[in-house]
Design an enzyme around this catalytic site. Structure first.
Site, PDB file in Angstrom:
ATOM      1  N   ARG A  85      13.591 -18.888  13.347  1.00 34.06           N
ATOM      2  CA  ARG A  85      12.988 -17.567  13.615  1.00 34.06           C
ATOM      3  C   ARG A  85      13.983 -16.806  14.475  1.00 34.06           C
ATOM      4  NH1 ARG A  85       7.474 -18.069  15.829  1.00 34.06           N
ATOM      5  NH2 ARG A  85       7.464 -19.190  13.842  1.00 34.06           N
ATOM      6  N   ARG A 127       0.829  -1.218   0.000  1.00 34.44           N
ATOM      7  CA  ARG A 127       0.000   0.000   0.000  1.00 34.44           C
ATOM      8  C   ARG A 127       0.856   1.258   0.000  1.00 34.44           C
ATOM      9  NH1 ARG A 127      -4.309  -1.630   4.733  1.00 34.44           N
ATOM     10  NH2 ARG A 127      -5.195  -3.413   3.620  1.00 34.44           N
ATOM     11  N   ASN A 174      10.194  31.176   3.623  1.00 32.70           N
ATOM     12  CA  ASN A 174      11.020  29.978   3.676  1.00 32.70           C
ATOM     13  C   ASN A 174      10.456  28.843   2.813  1.00 32.70           C
ATOM     14  OD1 ASN A 174      12.920  31.044   5.500  1.00 32.70           O
ATOM     15  ND2 ASN A 174      11.479  30.764   7.178  1.00 32.70           N
ATOM     16  N   LYS A 179      10.825  37.325   5.806  1.00 30.61           N
ATOM     17  CA  LYS A 179      11.345  36.107   5.191  1.00 30.61           C
ATOM     18  C   LYS A 179      10.264  35.181   4.639  1.00 30.61           C
ATOM     19  CE  LYS A 179      14.618  33.794   6.250  1.00 30.61           C
ATOM     20  NZ  LYS A 179      15.462  32.769   6.872  1.00 30.61           N
ATOM     21  N   SER A 231       8.672  33.525   9.665  1.00 31.72           N
ATOM     22  CA  SER A 231       9.784  33.401  10.590  1.00 31.72           C
ATOM     23  C   SER A 231       9.342  33.995  11.912  1.00 31.72           C
ATOM     24  CB  SER A 231      10.989  34.158  10.024  1.00 31.72           C
ATOM     25  OG  SER A 231      11.857  34.535  11.059  1.00 31.72           O
TER      26      SER A 231
END
Lengths: 336, 336, 336, 336
Positions: free
Chosen positions: B283, B90, B251, B249, B243
């Site tokens: 095992r 999956r 980002n 800023k 920020s």
């Protein structure tokens, strides 16, 4: 690297980009015996790549008129990366053959012998199984790992990207030249130059991941069955080791060496993947160079692991008496 | 695990080993909503595996007459390993679809735009290339990684080995039962039970190695091109981060998150391979259990890496003005 | 993170940078129960850091007049890094205590019992040693690992670097404020802010490297001695695990779990070091974020490994009869 | 290994266990020039350890009457492990000195120069900092790493465990002999023999983890500042590399080589820790041998990383004009 330069010149001659006789002279110059390897090493320390000095030597060897036809359109990374693929291809092929040897030896061990052997899970006696079931398990792993290596060997690509990895420096016939180089070196043509998209490195890592797992599992299980307390298998005297302090001991040297070598591989694979997944721009500042020692060590140590495992299974003797005694012992414990 | 128990009962009914109506009752009981998960967790801490308590609950649910048909012939590892393959299948399928999304977004970025863009090698200005060449490189990696995940998803095996991994506990019709379980769970039939020959684990590691490399390379290159000093790409405001100390800023949050997630994968792959290559006897005492957290984290973090990368490339804007300015700047430096 | 914000405000108040009563109000607001954690998670997905929304909530909580005193001079990384050090300190302290428990249990196992026990090298019978020698070896490792964790816990630094990691944003009294925060959080004052010079991360990795080695070695040796074929030790029934297919089995669950957890640590350490050694400029684009899941997993899984080991050695019984039988068996083999 | 055999004989002579003149003859024989190294290699392949043949050669060299005094009470692992500690000690000491060189060069770069330099976080322009702040950060890391290596070099233990790691084979004066060997080899006396409790290996890994982090961070930051788009630093021509395809390029070879070497270390550390934490019984079957190549590569590649970094910082030139231009550029962007 010499093979790559020779194949490149030959492929360029085949499409008429350089004269055929120049390509022949270049091929003649690409002989390791004629290379001043110490000068290449010294230049590598200065320039960070082994190709610059190598190309200079080749150009001197072929003479001024042909010098411009050496390494034409190429960049260092094309030569280094393609050479690495040649080595990866050879290493995979050799190791696959030794895995075949190991499969054959494993087959000999049990055949269809269904003598009961106590199964152990989590280190504890479980119910009986058979030696044939155990060796069939080993064989299936060895066969799968060999197939993975052969599939890898048949899928490794050349690299012809030129200075910024888009192939433009090779001119309009770049696709034909790439196909020509690939055919000459028995490599394949990639979808795109992979200078900073390192899927071939990841594929190499993936195939050897299978080898690491299979050699690791078989060696671990051999060692468990050769332990004195179990004693159902042993490595024969032709190779088994002595002890510097205990003369009576017989050590399973080949299986130990196989396991120790296999244990190097996951860390080398991780290093290789960290490098392969950190390439910036059109040629990586460090990540590319970080692949070199890790790839070298992976091919070398991976091959060593396979070789020692094939040696170990070839040396194995089965102690059926001990197998029967352990089945009885397990049964007695169960009754309690 | 419930899916595996249901498929096993159904496959055993199909070959006449248990009554069909009992298989239906078992399938009905295999519903997560009816399971006391806390009790399963508590039992796992005591017994080391989640299966014992789960089987007890199923047996109580189906009643005394059918209880013996639950988990018939099976061992804990069969259920845990097969369930792990369902999850791995999956995860690979979902991630492949997101890699397709990323390819589509990357295509949109450049199309066949051959505006010049300065190439950079070892961080230094080289010669111009084009945005189309760069995005074609990214696309080829994304396509290859998606294909590797799909190939993986189509090749993962069931595990029906029984207590000692030889399949004997399932009786003479073990091959038919194995095929039936595989068909019901859309997994494949392995050459042999792989309880302690962990090639499927190595194959999972190998496919995600490709993802780690491709996501790492694309994210690294996106971040390099989004750096203020380069400024040729940027993540759009719909997702970009602020920020806590600098209001001006913007980002590149998605690319950063993709890169950070991709950087987890090599270490997880190494752990998984160390575990997968250290299985003893029938095992493993520890090596098997060591696969669980590493595999879980690999699938989860690998999927996260892919998802963030698809998010990032969907948010990318190209600053063609800046591209042109950088080409000019490189040309000016070259003239000096 | 709340503890860090509170300590920062308190330290800034102590040097007169913000009013004392405002610092008290900030400390009062720094209560996890009052935080909308879901909003913090959602913001983290947008902004890439958990701090922005947290600070906004704190600012709303303390009111407009005091809002500017919250997170004053700080950057997200200061809060996240310092909070990580608090967690690393706590994890080390808790694990050291459990290692002490394990030492005590190990002491009880043998005392000064010098009953002979067969030594095994490379899996083969060697010459006799004693259980006391074996447990003394385990004890010395456990003591050394505990000491390393305690040394670590006493050496972890605060981080007060501000937006570009030079501390300038905290003003001229930055050294006093740093010392104040360190004292309040029982951390130490670093030589310099370490925003992109990640030696504290490497030190954490180094201390847990010792734990990984010691827990791994003791668990491996416990499991070897508990194997049915050896049988000299066993985990008591109060914790031992059953089997879903074999009722007679007793599995060494705690030692297996300790070993499986310890096997996660080297890969996590490698990931952490790859991240810690790849920080660019004044805050890393990805390498910093890559530390988070690896550090979290290292502390959590490392603690789990220690806890399971302490549980295992507390459950161990010695089978002296079997020890004597194995010595005799080895002697018989030697005579042959 | 020769140094260890000589020190052992000398220490045993000092407590009267072997004659002083025999110890002198043994010391004389322990000269690499007199050893048939090829025979040692061939024997290692057969026996799995290099010690057996070495001891035989020494015994032949000293003559029959003294032969029994060679390697008295010792086992192969004592010699191999102690020799490894000598190498680890030397490598740490050499690397610490080169880290000192790097610190000195870094100091020279900025001195107390507080010319503004734009700070960059997550690759984006932030606010200005200074070159002095940046170089102070590098220096603090280099100093801390050098100190960690020196602390390591002063704490590595001898190994005198004998065949089963309890020291019994050395007789009642084992503690004095151990102290004597330690003093002669400038190693320390461990709490216990550590044949299968590998804390010294973990301590070596921990110290080099610091080196990996510091070299990685400094090299990453050097490369970022040397990129053409930033251009604030550059490696001088005395070492800078050319390009095989682009004559105008100047590549930061030393920083690239430092970073590439540093990137090998986390994977080697992980391998070493996997091996160190998997020792069974009294001498591990594989885990011990797996330490050898990883430790060798760690010391060698770690030293290489340090050496290239010291070379790089020694070659660095600062472009203050470019620093100012970038500050201005960042300010202009901020205003927009």
């Amino acid at each position: 690297m010499l093979d790559v330069e020779a194949a490149l010149a030959s492929a360029q001659a085949a499409v008429g980009e350089i004269p055929a006789d120049v390509a022949t002279r270049i091929a003649d110059a690409c002989t390791l015996a004629d290379i001043d390897v110490a000068a290449v090493a010294a230049s590598t320390e200065r320039s960070g790549v082994p190709v610059i000095e190598l190309v200079e030597q080749l150009r001197r060897a072929v003479g001024d008129d042909a010098a411009a036809c050496v390494h034409r359109g190429a960049t260092s990374q094309d030569i280094v990366d393609t050479a690495a693929m040649i080595l990866a291809c050879r290493a995979a092929t050799i190791a696959a053959t030794r895995l075949d040897d190991a499969s054959t030896s494993v087959d000999r061990l049990a055949g269809d012998d269904d003598t009961p052997m106590i199964g152990r899970t989590l280190g504890q006696y479980a119910v009986p199984t058979t030696l044939a079931a155990v060796t069939a398990r080993w064989r299936s792993g060895l066969v799968e790992a060999a197939a993975a290596l052969r599939e890898l060997a048949g899928s490794l690509p050349v690299q012809l990207g030129g200075p910024v990895g888009d192939g433009a420096s090779y001119g309009p016939r770049v696709d034909e030249i790439t196909a020509g180089v690939a055919a000459r070196l028995r490599l394949v043509v990639p979808a795109r130059p992979w200078s900073t998209m390192r899927t071939p490195i990841a594929r190499i890592a993936g195939a050897w991941a299978l080898v690491a797992t299979v050699v690791g599992d078989v060696a671990t299980q051999l060692l468990a069955l050769m332990a004195s307390d179990v004693g159902e298998l042993g490595e024969r005297a032709d190779g088994a080791g002595g002890s510097s302090s205990m003369a009576h001991k017989r050590n399973p040297v080949a299986a130990i060496s196989a396991r120790a070598a296999a244990m190097q591989l996951p860390g080398l694979i991780a290093t290789l993947l960290h490098a392969a997944g950190g390439h910036d721009f059109e040629r990586a500042a460090g990540a590319w160079h970080a692949e070199w020692p890790a790839l070298n060590a992976l091919l070398h140590t991976g091959g060593t692991a396979v070789d020692w495992l094939a040696t170990s299974v070839d040396r194995i003797d089965v102690d059926r008496e001990r197998m029967a005694a352990n089945v009885a012992r397990a049964e007695a414990e169960r009754q309690r």
